[in-house]
Design a protein around this motif. Structure first.
Motif, short mmCIF file in Angstrom:
data_model
loop_
_atom_site.label_atom_id
_atom_site.label_comp_id
_atom_site.label_asym_id
_atom_site.label_seq_id
_atom_site.Cartn_x
_atom_site.Cartn_y
_atom_site.Cartn_z
N TYR A 1 -25.59 30.65 -41.54
CA TYR A 1 -25.71 31.23 -40.20
C TYR A 1 -26.45 30.25 -39.30
O TYR A 1 -27.37 29.55 -39.74
CB TYR A 1 -26.47 32.55 -40.25
CG TYR A 1 -25.72 33.64 -40.96
CD1 TYR A 1 -24.62 34.24 -40.36
CD2 TYR A 1 -26.09 34.07 -42.23
CE1 TYR A 1 -23.92 35.24 -41.01
CE2 TYR A 1 -25.40 35.07 -42.89
CZ TYR A 1 -24.31 35.65 -42.26
OH TYR A 1 -23.61 36.64 -42.92
N LEU A 2 -26.06 30.22 -38.05
CA LEU A 2 -26.62 29.27 -37.09
C LEU A 2 -27.10 30.00 -35.84
O LEU A 2 -26.50 30.99 -35.42
CB LEU A 2 -25.55 28.25 -36.69
CG LEU A 2 -24.91 27.56 -37.89
CD1 LEU A 2 -23.54 27.07 -37.57
CD2 LEU A 2 -25.81 26.45 -38.37
N ALA A 3 -28.17 29.47 -35.27
CA ALA A 3 -28.71 30.02 -34.02
C ALA A 3 -29.36 28.88 -33.24
O ALA A 3 -29.82 27.89 -33.83
CB ALA A 3 -29.73 31.11 -34.30
N LEU A 4 -29.42 29.03 -31.96
CA LEU A 4 -30.12 28.08 -31.11
C LEU A 4 -31.60 28.45 -31.12
O LEU A 4 -31.96 29.60 -30.88
CB LEU A 4 -29.56 28.12 -29.69
CG LEU A 4 -29.92 26.97 -28.77
CD1 LEU A 4 -29.43 25.64 -29.33
CD2 LEU A 4 -29.33 27.20 -27.39
N SER A 5 -32.45 27.48 -31.43
CA SER A 5 -33.89 27.74 -31.46
C SER A 5 -34.44 27.82 -30.04
O SER A 5 -33.75 27.46 -29.06
CB SER A 5 -34.61 26.62 -32.22
OG SER A 5 -34.51 25.41 -31.49
#
Length: 98
Positions: A72-76
């Protein structure tokens, strides 16, 4: 002249950051979905994600669902701040107002 963030400035990484920025903070997207949205190969996407992760702009969470690995990926927060700075710098270069 204002400098553009070289990590974000690469076209593929800019596309990744912009797609991730559309997520609500705290939300995530699965790697295959992002790959599909961007129409990128898995290897190309992985390479660019690594550069963004190394810069602290992307958060990567690896887990398993029923023995299947899932990423899973997210913008910090740092990534959101960097994108805002990039937009400001680009606007300044183009002669507009931020």
């Amino acid at each position: 002249m204002t400098d553009l963030d070289p990590v974000i400035h690469a076209p593929a990484r800019l596309r990744i950051v912009v797609v991730l920025a559309e997520l609500v903070p705290g939300d995530v997207i699965a790697f295959p979905r992002l790959r599909s949205e961007l129409d990128m190969t898995a290897g190309n996407l992985s390479t660019h994600l690594r550069k963004l992760e190394d810069a602290g702009y992307v958060e990567v969470t690896k887990t398993h669902e029923k023995r299947t690995p899932v990423t899973y990926l997210a913008l910090s927060d740092a990534g959101r701040t960097a994108l805002a700075g990039y937009r400001t710098a680009l606007t300044a270069i183009l002669g507009g107002t931020a």
